[in-house]
Structure formats: structure tokens, C-alpha cells
Scaffold this motif. Structure first.
Motif, PDB file in Angstrom:
ATOM      1  N   GLU A 139       0.839  -1.199   0.000  1.00 43.99           N
ATOM      2  CA  GLU A 139       0.000   0.000   0.000  1.00 43.99           C
ATOM      3  C   GLU A 139       0.875   1.250   0.000  1.00 43.99           C
ATOM      4  O   GLU A 139       2.109   1.167   0.057  1.00 43.99           O
ATOM      5  CB  GLU A 139      -0.885  -0.004   1.256  1.00 43.99           C
ATOM      6  CG  GLU A 139      -0.075  -0.071   2.546  1.00 43.99           C
ATOM      7  CD  GLU A 139      -0.930  -0.257   3.798  1.00 43.99           C
ATOM      8  OE1 GLU A 139      -2.157  -0.388   3.655  1.00 43.99           O
ATOM      9  OE2 GLU A 139      -0.365  -0.262   4.906  1.00 43.99           O
ATOM     10  N   LYS A 140       0.238   2.415  -0.032  1.00 39.97           N
ATOM     11  CA  LYS A 140       0.958   3.678   0.074  1.00 39.97           C
ATOM     12  C   LYS A 140       1.305   3.946   1.539  1.00 39.97           C
ATOM     13  O   LYS A 140       0.432   3.847   2.408  1.00 39.97           O
ATOM     14  CB  LYS A 140       0.130   4.820  -0.502  1.00 39.97           C
ATOM     15  CG  LYS A 140      -0.026   4.748  -2.008  1.00 39.97           C
ATOM     16  CD  LYS A 140      -0.876   5.892  -2.544  1.00 39.97           C
ATOM     17  CE  LYS A 140      -1.009   5.787  -4.065  1.00 39.97           C
ATOM     18  NZ  LYS A 140      -1.899   6.838  -4.624  1.00 39.97           N
ATOM     19  N   VAL A 141       2.555   4.274   1.770  1.00 39.66           N
ATOM     20  CA  VAL A 141       3.054   4.463   3.133  1.00 39.66           C
ATOM     21  C   VAL A 141       3.729   5.828   3.245  1.00 39.66           C
ATOM     22  O   VAL A 141       4.452   6.257   2.336  1.00 39.66           O
ATOM     23  CB  VAL A 141       4.049   3.343   3.502  1.00 39.66           C
ATOM     24  CG1 VAL A 141       4.750   3.632   4.823  1.00 39.66           C
ATOM     25  CG2 VAL A 141       3.320   1.995   3.582  1.00 39.66           C
ATOM     26  N   ARG A 142       3.485   6.483   4.350  1.00 37.03           N
ATOM     27  CA  ARG A 142       4.060   7.811   4.631  1.00 37.03           C
ATOM     28  C   ARG A 142       5.276   7.655   5.536  1.00 37.03           C
ATOM     29  O   ARG A 142       5.189   7.051   6.608  1.00 37.03           O
ATOM     30  CB  ARG A 142       2.998   8.674   5.308  1.00 37.03           C
ATOM     31  CG  ARG A 142       3.385  10.099   5.648  1.00 37.03           C
ATOM     32  CD  ARG A 142       2.172  10.721   6.317  1.00 37.03           C
ATOM     33  NE  ARG A 142       2.255  12.126   6.608  1.00 37.03           N
ATOM     34  CZ  ARG A 142       1.249  12.844   7.134  1.00 37.03           C
ATOM     35  NH1 ARG A 142       0.093  12.234   7.419  1.00 37.03           N
ATOM     36  NH2 ARG A 142       1.390  14.124   7.377  1.00 37.03           N
ATOM     37  N   LEU A 143       6.411   8.169   5.077  1.00 36.29           N
ATOM     38  CA  LEU A 143       7.640   8.130   5.851  1.00 36.29           C
ATOM     39  C   LEU A 143       8.038   9.558   6.210  1.00 36.29           C
ATOM     40  O   LEU A 143       8.194  10.403   5.321  1.00 36.29           O
ATOM     41  CB  LEU A 143       8.758   7.454   5.048  1.00 36.29           C
ATOM     42  CG  LEU A 143       8.485   6.041   4.532  1.00 36.29           C
ATOM     43  CD1 LEU A 143       9.663   5.546   3.696  1.00 36.29           C
ATOM     44  CD2 LEU A 143       8.186   5.071   5.679  1.00 36.29           C
TER      45      LEU A 143
END
Length: 507
Positions: A275-279
Motif C-alpha cells: 500500500e501507500k506508506v508515509r515516511l
């Protein structure tokens, strides 16, 4: 004669950088005022060709030259799941934060002496919201004085935590303020004069998340520890007993190490969903710069700078952060599977953080195409420069406008609520010069221009720290919303301690 002394001292500083003790000779270096050198003398010094200098017998591995070609980092083996800092929110308007010492098992079976906030190593993520009135109840349980500096926070000078606000062992202090800035990833660390670098090196660093109504409406990954991860990058050097011995490795031009810790984890890996992940990236190192990229060569989206969102998600293949800088990025892991070899690496392709893909975890996040309405106005672009700063030197002899820091001297004044243009020039030295990450306390500024040109899109957002390359000139639009005394300095922590720091009083 004075120019010969200056040149000799510069060369000596480069030669002995790795073996320098913690005892600064500031009183001697302050007497060496190179501002009195003639133009011809300065030109000769700056134009010296050091490429043919006899370097035989000189250990430059961790010296001045190392910041162009730094000590290589060990690759993460990925054997340890990344530690996540505790997420803390105000209870009855109060957040308790204690600086303390302890022992941490960084290496299996070994207890390393460390510092931390509310724990033995590093600190929590403190989450606050715009408009919230909060009290940070700080306490010093160390055996030495410290301060609590809120890096990037728009806060009155008396609560900023600069070297004026020294907290003695056993003492406590309440810092009360109203959160008056938009969504951003900020951080906090100590700032006592002369011991900031060592206290950060031992583990004093934590994060602050500011949320607002806009951030909640953008469809961004925001489940802490699920698809929204804090990543604090710090390089360290351990002795044979697996301990920090800062004084043994201290480098006057910035201390770097060969061992990567992410959130204090050695050899980390991060398990993420398909999935899309925020770092949220923080360069929490004393001196090392990082150019972050994916080992696959795939791009990612940058969504935020130090102090807030970019106007829209920006496609990037790499991003460089100098000490103190932050950025938020979105990585789309939906294109990978459990067998994929994907990792965050640096410019030398050292593996910083491998990812493990959990195919059972997915989301359908649709990120807004519009994140913010940040703009540098025409009025700001047309303002005259009112403050000029020249960064110069290396090692123990680092200067801003030919001066080293004096806690009893105010270098500039500025009126509360008024925007001024600060022009910062990084003057090369005879070794070519270093990148200086320039930080201003108590505010977020706008980058108006870099060498007369509009900054690249990844810098078109609120900033509190900006990387300034040798011979580069940067113009900043700076406004303080609060009164007080604030520091401005190079965020190479050893440069700050050696005198590359000044003070502005907001009236």
C-alpha cells in the motif's frame, strides 16, 4: 603575519580533526580576526590549490575532507524490526518530558550507556494540534545541565530552549504556549552551550507532530505505526565495548560514524503493507548529510518540507537532507510483493532501511492533488535585503560575519510580525568549504531565492533549516510571530559549538 597564522591554523585543523579533544580554544581563535586581512591575502588563501598538498601520514578518514567523501556506513542486515517511539498527546493540556540517562540494548546482550526522553534512548513522538494550548512539563534527571529546544516550533523566545534557558540537574520547568502553525513534522533536542553535540549523540532527540484541519482532509496515510512512520536517522561510532565515547571520536568539523541507527535500532527493517506508506524523515545526525533513494530506482512523492506541506505531491527519485532537516514522503509499495528486495539507501548505496512487504495489509488511500497554498509573494520577492550573514571557516575557526558566538552579544534585532529578507552567503575556505545547514530558531521561513533563482520545487515550502553550499547565496523571508531572543546557527553541531552561531532579539 596574521594571515600566515590563519592559514597555518586551518591546515593544522584539517590534520588533527580526528584526534581533537573536546577542549575548544575559542579564546585563541577569537583573537585571530581574519577580517583585518587584506583583499590580496584573503584571495591568496582562498585560491590555494590544496590538491597537491602532501597528505601522507594524515588521517583524513573522519576529517574535513570526509564530508565530501564521508566514512562509509555499514549496510543494515535487516535482522531487527524497527522500533517505534511512543506516541504521546497532552493529558489535561500537559505533556511530561524528562531528560534522563539509562542503559539500552542496542547490540544483543550488551547494555550501552545512553540518554533519552521519557526512556533510556531517544524520545517519544509528541502530537499536538493547531490552536491547542499545551504545557510541556520538562524535567532534567541528567547529572549535567541541559535545555529543551523545540526545533521548528513557533514559540516565544523564553520557551524556545536555547542556551539561555539552562535547566540544572533535578530542576523542572513548564513551557506553556498555543500551537500557532500548520501541520508539520518538527523535533526537539538539547541546546546547552558547549555540550549540545554530545547530548544529542548520546540520544537526546524526539519528534513533534503538528496536525490541523487541512491535514485531516487530504487522504494521507495517517495511522501511526501502520502506514505513517517516523524515521530518525543517526550515524554513530561505537568503541570496542559497544559504548558511545563521544570525546574519543569528536571531530571539530562534525562528528560522523560508520554505524547507522534508525529510531535507535541497529540493523533495522520495516514491515509495511502492499500500500501507500508515509515516511517522515529526520536527519538527526550531528554532521552527516543523507541523499535518500530507493535501491530499485523507483520514484516516490515528497509531500512536506520542515514546516509543512508542499502545494502538491512532487515526484522525486531522491532527496537530500542535511542535519536538522525533515521531509515527508509517500512510497507506493503496492507494486511490490513479499519477495521484493526494496530498501531505502543513501547516495553511496549503503542500505539504511530494508522493507519487508506484508501482502495482507492494503489500503486504498487517494491522496489529494492539492495539499497547501504556500506562496512567496511578489512583495516578499521585492523586499530589500536588511540582514547579511557570511558563513566562513572550518574546525574550531568558524564564523558568522567574522564573529564567534557570544551569549552576551545580540547580533541583530527585528520587529515582531515584520518580514525581513536575510541574505546568507557561504564563503569558501582554502579547502573548498563545506555545506552549512543554516537554522533559525522560533520561526519557519520562506526561501526566496538561491543564487538569484527560484528554489527547486522540493524547497518551496516552510523551512527552518536550509542547506547552503560553498559559494552559494540564499535569500530568506523571515518573520517572527513572537518576541524574545533566538539563535541562528549552522546545524553541524560541532560548528555550532565552535562558534558558528549568533542571536537575534525580536522586539
Amino acid at each position: 603575519m596574521k594571515s600566515k597564522l590563519w592559514i597555518t591554523a586551518l591546515i593544522a585543523s584539517a590534520v588533527i580533526a580526528t584526534g581533537c579533544s573536546a577542549n575548544n580554544t575559542n579564546s585563541e581563535s577569537e583573537e585571530m580576526d581574519h577580517s583585518n586581512m587584506s583583499e590580496e591575502e584573503m584571495k591568496n588563501m582562498e585560491g590555494m590549490d590544496h590538491s597537491n598538498m602532501d597528505m601522507e601520514g594524515m588521517d583524513m578518514e573522519n576529517g574535513h575532507a570526509s564530508h565530501t567523501n564521508p566514512l562509509e556506513l555499514n549496510n543494515s542486515t535487516g535482522e531487527n524490526e524497527l522500533a517505534l517511539p511512543p506516541l504521546v498527546e497532552a493529558k489535561d493540556g500537559v505533556v511530561d518530558i524528562t531528560a534522563q540517562q539509562g542503559k539500552t540494548e542496542i547490540f544483543e546482550g550488551v547494555q550501552t550507556d545512553t540518554y533519552g526522553y521519557n526512556g533510556s534512548f531517544l524520545g517519544p513522538v509528541i502530537r499536538v494540534s493547531e490552536g491547542e494550548t499545551v504545557t510541556f512539563r520538562t524535567k532534567n534527571d541528567l547529572l549535567e545541565p541541559t535545555t529543551f529546544h523545540w526545533h521548528g516550533v513557533d514559540i516565544p523566545g523564553e520557551g524556545d530552549g536555547g542556551p539561555h534557558q539552562l535547566l540544572q540537574p533535578g530542576a523542572s520547568e513548564d513551557v506553556k504556549f498555543t500551537v500557532s502553525q500548520g501541520a508539520s513534522t518538527l523535533w526537539f533536542h538539547p541546546h546547552p552551550e558547549g555540550s549540545t553535540a554530545e547530548q544529542v549523540y548520546k540520544g537526546l532527540a524526539g519528534l513533534i507532530y503538528v496536525e490541523d484541519e487541512n491535514s485531516k482532509s487530504l487522504g494521507l496515510p495517517d495511522e501511526y505505526g501502520v502506514n505513517d512512520f517516523p524515521l530518525v536517522f543517526q550515524d554513530r561510532q561505537f568503541n570496542e565495548d559497544k559504548q558511545f565515547d563521544y570525546q574519543a571520536v569528536r571531530n571539530e568539523d562534525g562528528t560522523i560514524g560508520d554505524t547507522m541507527l534508525v529510531n535507535g535500532t541497529l540493523n533495522p527493517k520495516l514491515t509495511v503493507g502492499k500500500e501507500k506508506v508515509r515516511l517522515r524523515l529526520l536527519n538527526g545526525s550531528n554532521a552527516r548529510n543523507y541523499t535518500f533513494k530507493l535501491n530499485t530506482g523507483d520514484s516516490f512523492q515528497q509531500i512536506a518540507t520542515d514546516g509543512g506541506f508542499l502545494n502538491e505531491p512532487t515526484e522525486m527519485s531522491e532527496i537530500t537532507l542535511t542535519p536538522g532537516e525533515r521531509a515527508e514522503i509517500i512510497v507506493d509499495f503496492s507494486k511490490y510483493d513479499a519477495s521484493s528486495d526494496v530498501a531505502l539507501v543513501n547516495e553511496a548505496d549503503s542500505i539504511l532501511l530494508p522493507f519487508k512487504i506484508d501482502e495482507q495489509k492494503t489500503n486504498t488511500v487517494a491522496i489529494s492533488e492539492t495539499l497547501n497554498d504556500y506562496v512567496v509573494t511578489e512583495e516578499e520577492k521585492n523586499l530589500s535585503v536588511t540582514k547579511k550573514l557570511e558563513l566562513f571557516g572550518m574546525g574550531e575557526m568558524v564564523y558568522i560575519n567574522d564573529k564567534q558566538f557570544d551569549i552576551n552579544r545580540i547580533d541583530f534585532t527585528q520587529k515582531q510580525g515584520e518580514t525581513e529578507i536575510w541574505e546568507i552567503y557561504n564563503k569558501p575556505d582554502m579547502m573548498g568549504g563545506m555545506t552549512h545547514p543554516f537554522h533559525i530558531h522560533g520561526t519557519q521561513f520562506k526561501i526566496v531565492s538561491i543564487d538569484g533563482k527560484e528554489p527547486p520545487v522540493e524547497l518551496q515550502g516552510w523551512k527552518d533549516t536550509v542547506a547552503i553550499e560553498p559559494d552559494q547565496k540564499v535569500k530568506l523571508a523571515v518573520k517572527f510571530n513572537n518576541k524574545g531572543i533566538y539563535m541562528f546557527h549552522c546545524h553541524v553541531l560541532e560548528h555550532e559549538e565552535n562558534g558558528m552561531m549568533g542571536q537575534v532579539e525580536v522586539l
